[in-house]
Design an enzyme around this catalytic site. Structure first.
Site, short mmCIF file in Angstrom:
data_model
loop_
_atom_site.label_atom_id
_atom_site.label_comp_id
_atom_site.label_asym_id
_atom_site.label_seq_id
_atom_site.Cartn_x
_atom_site.Cartn_y
_atom_site.Cartn_z
CB SER A 1 -40.14 26.52 -27.40
OG SER A 1 -40.11 26.09 -26.05
CE1 TYR B 1 -43.93 30.28 -25.94
CE2 TYR B 1 -43.24 28.07 -25.31
CZ TYR B 1 -42.93 29.34 -25.75
OH TYR B 1 -41.62 29.67 -26.01
#
Length: 246
Positions: free
Chosen positions: A132, A143
Site C-alpha cells: 500500500s 496498518y
C-alpha cells in the site's frame, strides 16, 4: 498452463486479479475464508480452483500450497493480496492490532516460506506482494506499520532469492474504488491493480505504485518529511485503510 495462488480472492483487488489471470490462461487457485463465495467465483472462471483458507492459520497455508502444487506438480506464482485495515490510531485495541499483523504481515511471510522451496526446485516462479502507499507514507497507524514491514520483507526476500529464477515484486496501490472508499468519487477501479499484478507475474519488477501519480507524493514525503508532518498533523488517526478480504 501456469498455476498461480491468489489470496483474498473473494472480492475487490483479489477477485479482479483472479478473473484477469483466468481469462489470460492461468490456472488460478483462489484462497479466502468465505467458502461459498469462493466456490461461486471459481465456477465462473475457466480452470479455477477454490481452496477456502484462513491465512492466519499456518496449517491452512501449508494445505493451500500443497493443493496448488498437486494440480500440475509446479507453482508458477503467488499473489499475497489478503489484507485487513482498521482504525489508524495507536490507541486501537490489541485484537485489531494483532489481526492486522497476522493477516498483513505474518501471512505473506508464511506463504512465501511455503512456496519458495517449490519455486527453488523448479528454478522459476514469481511472488507479488500487494502492499500500500500507506507503507511508504505513515498515515494509517498499525496498518501503515504492517505495510512498511511488508515492504522491507519484500526487499529482503528479493535480495535473498537473487539468481534463483524467482522474481519478487511489491505492488503498492493508493486509493482504489470499492467498499473501502465509498465516498471518494472518481477513483480508479481495482482493474488498474490487477493489471500491475499480472505484469509483475510475467515480468517481475522491484516495486510498482498504482496509480503512478502517487510516486510524486511519496518522493515529496521522503524529501520533505517536516512538510508531510504538517500536512498530516492530527489527520492520520481519523483515517481508515481497508484493502482486500480474507
Amino acid at each position: 498452463m501456469p498455476v498461480v495462488i491468489v489470496t483474498g480472492a473473494s472480492s475487490g483487488i483479489g477477485r479482479v486479479t483472479a478473473e484477469r489471470l483466468a481469462r489470460n490462461g492461468v490456472t488460478v487457485v483462489l484462497a479466502a475464508r468465505r467458502a461459498e463465495k469462493l466456490e461461486a467465483i471459481a465456477a465462473e472462471l475457466p480452470g479455477a480452483v477454490a481452496v477456502p483458507t484462513d491465512v492466519r492459520d499456518p496449517a491452512a497455508i501449508e494445505a493451500l500450497v500443497s493443493r496448488a502444487v498437486a494440480l500440475t506438480g509446479r507453482l508458477d506464482g503467488l499473489v499475497n493480496n489478503a489484507g485487513v485495515g482498521g482504525v489508524a490510531s495507536v490507541l486501537a485495541d490489541d485484537d485489531a492490532i494483532e489481526g492486522m499483523i497476522q493477516v498483513n504481515l505474518l501471512a505473506p511471510i508464511r506463504l512465501m516460506r511455503a512456496v519458495v522451496p517449490v519455486m527453488r526446485a523448479q528454478n522459476s516462479g514469481a511472488i507479488v506482494n500487494v502492499g500500500s502507499i500507506a507503507g511508504e507514507v505513515g498515515i494509517s497507524g498499525v496498518y501503515s506499520a504492517t505495510k512498511f514491514a511488508l515492504r522491507g520483507m519484500t526487499d529482503s526476500v528479493r535480495r535473498e532469492l537473487a539468481g534463483t529464477g524467482i522474481g519478487v515484486t511489491l505492488v503498492e496501490p493508493g486509493y482504489i474504488a470499492g467498499d473501502a472508499n465509498p465516498n471518494r468519487p472518481g477513483l480508479p477501479g481495482p482493474e488498474i491493480v490487477a493489471a500491475a499484478v499480472e505484469k509483475a507475474l510475467r515480468r517481475p519488477r522491484r516495486r510498482v505504485m498504482v496509480p503512478a501519480k502517487y510516486r510524486f507524493a511519496v518522493l515529496a514525503a521522503n524529501a520533505f518529511p517536516a512538510l508531510a508532518d504538517r500536512m498530516y498533523a492530527g489527520k492520520a488517526a481519523g483515517k481508515t485503510s481497508v484493502k482486500g478480504r480474507l
